[in-house]
Design an enzyme around this catalytic site. Structure first.
Site, PDB file in Angstrom:
ATOM      1  N   TYR A 166     -23.655   6.381 -60.913  1.00  0.00           N
ATOM      2  CA  TYR A 166     -24.399   6.963 -62.039  1.00  0.00           C
ATOM      3  C   TYR A 166     -23.509   7.823 -62.938  1.00  0.00           C
ATOM      4  CZ  TYR A 166     -28.707   4.836 -60.766  1.00  0.00           C
ATOM      5  OH  TYR A 166     -29.662   3.877 -60.528  1.00  0.00           O
ATOM      6  N   ARG A 174     -21.975   5.388 -65.169  1.00  0.00           N
ATOM      7  CA  ARG A 174     -22.965   4.897 -66.151  1.00  0.00           C
ATOM      8  C   ARG A 174     -23.228   5.944 -67.231  1.00  0.00           C
ATOM      9  NH1 ARG A 174     -27.206   2.220 -63.477  1.00  0.00           N
ATOM     10  NH2 ARG A 174     -28.208   2.188 -65.503  1.00  0.00           N
ATOM     11  N   HIS A 177     -38.368   3.700 -67.013  1.00  0.00           N
ATOM     12  CA  HIS A 177     -37.512   3.901 -65.835  1.00  0.00           C
ATOM     13  C   HIS A 177     -36.685   5.175 -65.907  1.00  0.00           C
ATOM     14  CE1 HIS A 177     -37.727  -0.735 -64.993  1.00  0.00           C
ATOM     15  NE2 HIS A 177     -38.842  -0.102 -64.679  1.00  0.00           N
ATOM     16  N   CYS A 193     -34.195  17.638 -58.497  1.00  0.00           N
ATOM     17  CA  CYS A 193     -33.868  18.031 -57.131  1.00  0.00           C
ATOM     18  C   CYS A 193     -34.513  17.057 -56.148  1.00  0.00           C
ATOM     19  CB  CYS A 193     -34.361  19.458 -56.870  1.00  0.00           C
ATOM     20  SG  CYS A 193     -33.893  20.055 -55.222  1.00  0.00           S
ATOM     21  N   CYS A 210     -39.028  21.345 -53.701  1.00  0.00           N
ATOM     22  CA  CYS A 210     -38.539  21.886 -54.973  1.00  0.00           C
ATOM     23  C   CYS A 210     -38.876  20.920 -56.109  1.00  0.00           C
ATOM     24  CB  CYS A 210     -37.021  22.076 -54.872  1.00  0.00           C
ATOM     25  SG  CYS A 210     -36.289  22.784 -56.345  1.00  0.00           S
ATOM     26  N   CYS A 219     -28.913  21.627 -56.554  1.00  0.00           N
ATOM     27  CA  CYS A 219     -29.996  22.267 -57.305  1.00  0.00           C
ATOM     28  C   CYS A 219     -29.678  23.753 -57.523  1.00  0.00           C
ATOM     29  CB  CYS A 219     -31.302  22.113 -56.536  1.00  0.00           C
ATOM     30  SG  CYS A 219     -32.671  22.910 -57.375  1.00  0.00           S
ATOM     31  N   CYS A 273     -33.249  25.880 -55.854  1.00  0.00           N
ATOM     32  CA  CYS A 273     -33.450  26.085 -54.412  1.00  0.00           C
ATOM     33  C   CYS A 273     -32.111  26.225 -53.679  1.00  0.00           C
ATOM     34  CB  CYS A 273     -34.266  24.944 -53.803  1.00  0.00           C
ATOM     35  SG  CYS A 273     -33.396  23.373 -53.681  1.00  0.00           S
TER      36      CYS A 273
HETATM   37  C1  BJW Z   1     -29.103 -10.306 -73.669  1.00  0.00           C
HETATM   38  C2  BJW Z   1     -27.849  -9.969 -74.002  1.00  0.00           C
HETATM   39  C3  BJW Z   1     -27.684  -9.794 -75.388  1.00  0.00           C
HETATM   40  C4  BJW Z   1     -27.774 -10.136 -71.876  1.00  0.00           C
HETATM   41  N1  BJW Z   1     -28.744  -9.979 -76.210  1.00  0.00           N
HETATM   42  N2  BJW Z   1     -30.166 -10.504 -74.354  1.00  0.00           N
HETATM   43  C5  BJW Z   1     -45.144  -6.932 -58.014  1.00  0.00           C
HETATM   44  C6  BJW Z   1     -44.608  -8.099 -57.524  1.00  0.00           C
HETATM   45  C7  BJW Z   1     -43.377  -8.087 -56.852  1.00  0.00           C
HETATM   46  C8  BJW Z   1     -42.666  -6.913 -56.663  1.00  0.00           C
HETATM   47  C9  BJW Z   1     -43.203  -5.772 -57.162  1.00  0.00           C
HETATM   48  C10 BJW Z   1     -44.412  -5.780 -57.828  1.00  0.00           C
HETATM   49  N3  BJW Z   1     -44.675  -4.511 -58.206  1.00  0.00           N
HETATM   50  C11 BJW Z   1     -43.660  -3.703 -57.814  1.00  0.00           C
HETATM   51  C12 BJW Z   1     -42.754  -4.463 -57.183  1.00  0.00           C
HETATM   52  C13 BJW Z   1     -41.505  -3.958 -56.566  1.00  0.00           C
HETATM   53  C14 BJW Z   1     -40.401  -3.697 -57.574  1.00  0.00           C
HETATM   54  C15 BJW Z   1     -40.044  -5.007 -58.267  1.00  0.00           C
HETATM   55  O1  BJW Z   1     -40.390  -5.272 -59.394  1.00  0.00           O
HETATM   56  N4  BJW Z   1     -39.276  -5.831 -57.589  1.00  0.00           N
HETATM   57  C16 BJW Z   1     -38.852  -7.098 -58.160  1.00  0.00           C
HETATM   58  C17 BJW Z   1     -37.331  -7.103 -58.283  1.00  0.00           C
HETATM   59  C18 BJW Z   1     -39.375  -8.208 -57.327  1.00  0.00           C
HETATM   60  N5  BJW Z   1     -40.781  -2.698 -58.542  1.00  0.00           N
HETATM   61  C19 BJW Z   1     -40.659  -1.402 -58.272  1.00  0.00           C
HETATM   62  O2  BJW Z   1     -40.268  -1.025 -57.188  1.00  0.00           O
HETATM   63  C20 BJW Z   1     -41.082  -0.422 -59.335  1.00  0.00           C
HETATM   64  N6  BJW Z   1     -41.933   0.547 -58.735  1.00  0.00           N
HETATM   65  C21 BJW Z   1     -43.204   0.296 -58.444  1.00  0.00           C
HETATM   66  O3  BJW Z   1     -43.775  -0.691 -58.792  1.00  0.00           O
HETATM   67  O4  BJW Z   1     -43.788   1.301 -57.737  1.00  0.00           O
HETATM   68  C22 BJW Z   1     -45.117   1.151 -57.260  1.00  0.00           C
HETATM   69  C23 BJW Z   1     -45.495   2.469 -56.657  1.00  0.00           C
HETATM   70  C24 BJW Z   1     -46.719   3.036 -56.983  1.00  0.00           C
HETATM   71  C25 BJW Z   1     -47.092   4.256 -56.423  1.00  0.00           C
HETATM   72  C26 BJW Z   1     -46.237   4.907 -55.539  1.00  0.00           C
HETATM   73  C27 BJW Z   1     -45.010   4.359 -55.238  1.00  0.00           C
HETATM   74  C28 BJW Z   1     -44.646   3.137 -55.788  1.00  0.00           C
HETATM   75  C29 BJW Z   1     -39.874   0.371 -59.829  1.00  0.00           C
HETATM   76  C30 BJW Z   1     -38.887  -0.489 -60.549  1.00  0.00           C
HETATM   77  C31 BJW Z   1     -37.674   0.365 -60.925  1.00  0.00           C
HETATM   78  C32 BJW Z   1     -36.534  -0.468 -61.480  1.00  0.00           C
HETATM   79  N7  BJW Z   1     -35.389   0.350 -61.574  1.00  0.00           N
HETATM   80  C33 BJW Z   1     -34.183  -0.149 -62.186  1.00  0.00           C
HETATM   81  C34 BJW Z   1     -33.071   0.923 -62.078  1.00  0.00           C
HETATM   82  C35 BJW Z   1     -33.314   2.041 -63.065  1.00  0.00           C
HETATM   83  C36 BJW Z   1     -32.236   3.052 -63.048  1.00  0.00           C
HETATM   84  C37 BJW Z   1     -30.910   2.502 -63.481  1.00  0.00           C
HETATM   85  O5  BJW Z   1     -30.739   2.064 -64.631  1.00  0.00           O
HETATM   86  O6  BJW Z   1     -29.994   2.511 -62.669  1.00  0.00           O
HETATM   87  O7  BJW Z   1     -34.416  -0.476 -63.546  1.00  0.00           O
HETATM   88  S1  BJW Z   1     -33.622  -1.712 -61.494  1.00  0.00           S
HETATM   89  C38 BJW Z   1     -33.090  -2.397 -63.017  1.00  0.00           C
HETATM   90  O8  BJW Z   1     -33.934  -3.527 -63.387  1.00  0.00           O
HETATM   91  C39 BJW Z   1     -33.354  -1.304 -64.049  1.00  0.00           C
HETATM   92  C40 BJW Z   1     -33.819  -2.108 -65.210  1.00  0.00           C
HETATM   93  O9  BJW Z   1     -34.526  -1.283 -66.123  1.00  0.00           O
HETATM   94  C41 BJW Z   1     -34.656  -3.179 -64.569  1.00  0.00           C
HETATM   95  C42 BJW Z   1     -34.876  -4.378 -65.417  1.00  0.00           C
HETATM   96  O10 BJW Z   1     -33.684  -5.037 -65.679  1.00  0.00           O
HETATM   97  P1  BJW Z   1     -33.434  -5.644 -67.127  1.00  0.00           P
HETATM   98  O11 BJW Z   1     -33.383  -4.567 -68.126  1.00  0.00           O
HETATM   99  O12 BJW Z   1     -34.361  -6.748 -67.369  1.00  0.00           O
HETATM  100  O13 BJW Z   1     -31.930  -6.141 -66.984  1.00  0.00           O
HETATM  101  P2  BJW Z   1     -31.378  -7.528 -66.402  1.00  0.00           P
HETATM  102  O14 BJW Z   1     -29.955  -7.336 -66.156  1.00  0.00           O
HETATM  103  O15 BJW Z   1     -32.214  -8.016 -65.298  1.00  0.00           O
HETATM  104  O16 BJW Z   1     -31.588  -8.548 -67.602  1.00  0.00           O
HETATM  105  C43 BJW Z   1     -30.824  -8.462 -68.790  1.00  0.00           C
HETATM  106  C44 BJW Z   1     -31.332  -9.529 -69.710  1.00  0.00           C
HETATM  107  O17 BJW Z   1     -30.655  -9.382 -70.945  1.00  0.00           O
HETATM  108  C45 BJW Z   1     -31.062 -10.962 -69.217  1.00  0.00           C
HETATM  109  O18 BJW Z   1     -32.230 -11.723 -69.433  1.00  0.00           O
HETATM  110  C46 BJW Z   1     -29.942 -11.442 -70.132  1.00  0.00           C
HETATM  111  O19 BJW Z   1     -30.018 -12.847 -70.382  1.00  0.00           O
HETATM  112  C47 BJW Z   1     -30.209 -10.660 -71.377  1.00  0.00           C
HETATM  113  N8  BJW Z   1     -29.054 -10.392 -72.223  1.00  0.00           N
HETATM  114  N9  BJW Z   1     -27.021  -9.870 -72.952  1.00  0.00           N
HETATM  115  C48 BJW Z   1     -29.960 -10.325 -75.670  1.00  0.00           C
HETATM  116  N10 BJW Z   1     -26.497  -9.472 -75.925  1.00  0.00           N
END
Ligand code: BJW
Length: 314
Positions: free
Chosen positions: A68, A71, A122, A130, A135, A208, A211
């Protein structure tokens, strides 16, 4: 068959009021930031999504912080690209347009996207909070880079001049200082696993200030964690308010829930869908229809182009 016709899209855009955009990492690819699942989705030998979990942080806080910290540094040194500016301009002209971003890089904010129309699903790389259960400390807009000295990106120092018989230790040290002062010191790319990374003692990681015990962590949403409830509630309410005219899905693989689910929800409220993606197959969880559009290519180029009829030249 799904269309890629900018003319029909522009006509629909001009008549659209309630518009929603879902952004993913691909929109920032033109700013030089790696995506998660494409090329560059590996950080050292790790799949970037493997590091984005509470379990990874628990097991290896130093590695996750190094990821991070890198990043944060990359995002701070990147600039918004024309796609960020084009969406910001659309938001300024249309107060009924909302953007949901999965990105944590702060580039939409730096393109002056109106903040009341930008919803962070996200979290944000520049929020820290923390980890102690007792906390509630958090801090927003912390742009310190590095966040603690131990997380500095190392510099590529010039080779030290060799000691020789005719040089004292002081002389050698002085010439090393001089070389460091004048030489090009480039930063090392610590995403490259050939660059050695020392394991960091826990006490050197951000702690933190309130705390004094808990480790700080990045204020982003990891897998298995809930998205911010105020954001989810806002989006739900906005969707319930009425028909949606258009849904823009830009630079996301649409694999992560619940974000990816918004596209089909918008469709069920009447929206026609326009996908902008480098990969023509990443069109979202549902099937695109003849009422939708798919624009394949770089969002940095295509987004300003398809919005031009409403926002003018960027
Ligand atoms: C271009 C390009 C150019 C390239 N021009 N295009 C239902 C079904 C199944 C699973 C689940 C579900 N509900 C929840 C889940 C579990 C899980 C999930 O979705 N899992 C799947 C992988 C199966 N979801 C979660 O856990 C979420 N939480 C949740 O649902 O909690 C429920 C809950 C309720 C109450 C209490 C407790 C829990 C949380 C999801 C968090 C995701 N976090 C991340 C990290 C964030 C921090 C960080 O940045 O480090 O978010 S993971 C990562 O993926 C990040 C992104 O925001 C996210 C999406 O990725 P993104 O942006 O789509 O990127 P890529 O790389 O995948 O795609 C890039 C695209 O760009 C590609 O298509 C390329 O082709 C394109 N591209 N260059 C245009 N120049």
């Amino acid at each position: 068959m799904v269309s890629s016709d900018v003319r029909t899209f522009s006509e629909h855009l001009k008549g659209s009021k309630r518009i929603m955009a879902l952004l993913g990492a691909g929109i920032s690819a033109a700013s030089g930031l790696p995506t998660f699942r494409g090329a560059g989705g590996l950080w050292r030998s790790y799949d970037a999504t493997e590091l984005a979990t509470p379990e990874a942080f628990e097991a290896n806080p130093d590695l996750v912080w190094q990821f991070y910290s890198y990043r944060r540094h990359m995002a701070l040194n990147a600039k918004p690209n024309p796609a960020h500016y084009a969406l910001a301009e659309l938001a300024k002209r249309n107060k009924e347009f909302i953007t949901l971003t999965q990105n944590v890089d702060g580039l939409s904010q730096r393109a002056n996207h109106p903040l009341d129309q930008l919803h962070l699903l996200h979290g944000n790389l520049f929020t820290v909070k923390c980890t102690s259960f007792y906390c509630n400390y958090f801090r927003e807009n912390d742009f310190t880079d590095p966040i603690v000295p131990a997380l500095a990106i190392p510099k590529n120092l010039p080779e030290p001049p060799p000691y020789s018989d005719d040089k004292t230790a002081e002389e050698a040290s002085e010439s090393l200082q001089n070389a460091m002062g004048t030489g090009e010191q480039t930063e090392l790319d610590i995403s490259d696993e050939r660059i050695p990374l020392a394991p960091l003692e826990r006490e050197l990681l951000p702690h933190c200030p309130e705390c004094k015990e808990g480790l700080l962590r990045p204020g982003v949403v990891w897998f298995g964690e809930a998205l911010p409830s105020h954001t989810l509630d806002f989006v739900d309410d906005w969707m319930k308010e009425g028909r949606i005219d258009l849904m823009l899905v830009i630079g996301t693989s649409s694999r992560v829930m619940p974000a990816a689910g918004y596209t089909e929800m918008a469709r069920s409220k009447g929206a026609r869908i326009a996908v902008v993606n480098m990969d023509g197959k990443d069109t979202g969880p549902g099937k695109l229809t003849s009422q939708d559009w798919s624009f394949q290519g770089d969002a940095g180029v295509l987004v300003p182009e398809i919005l031009k009829s409403v926002i003018g030249e960027i």
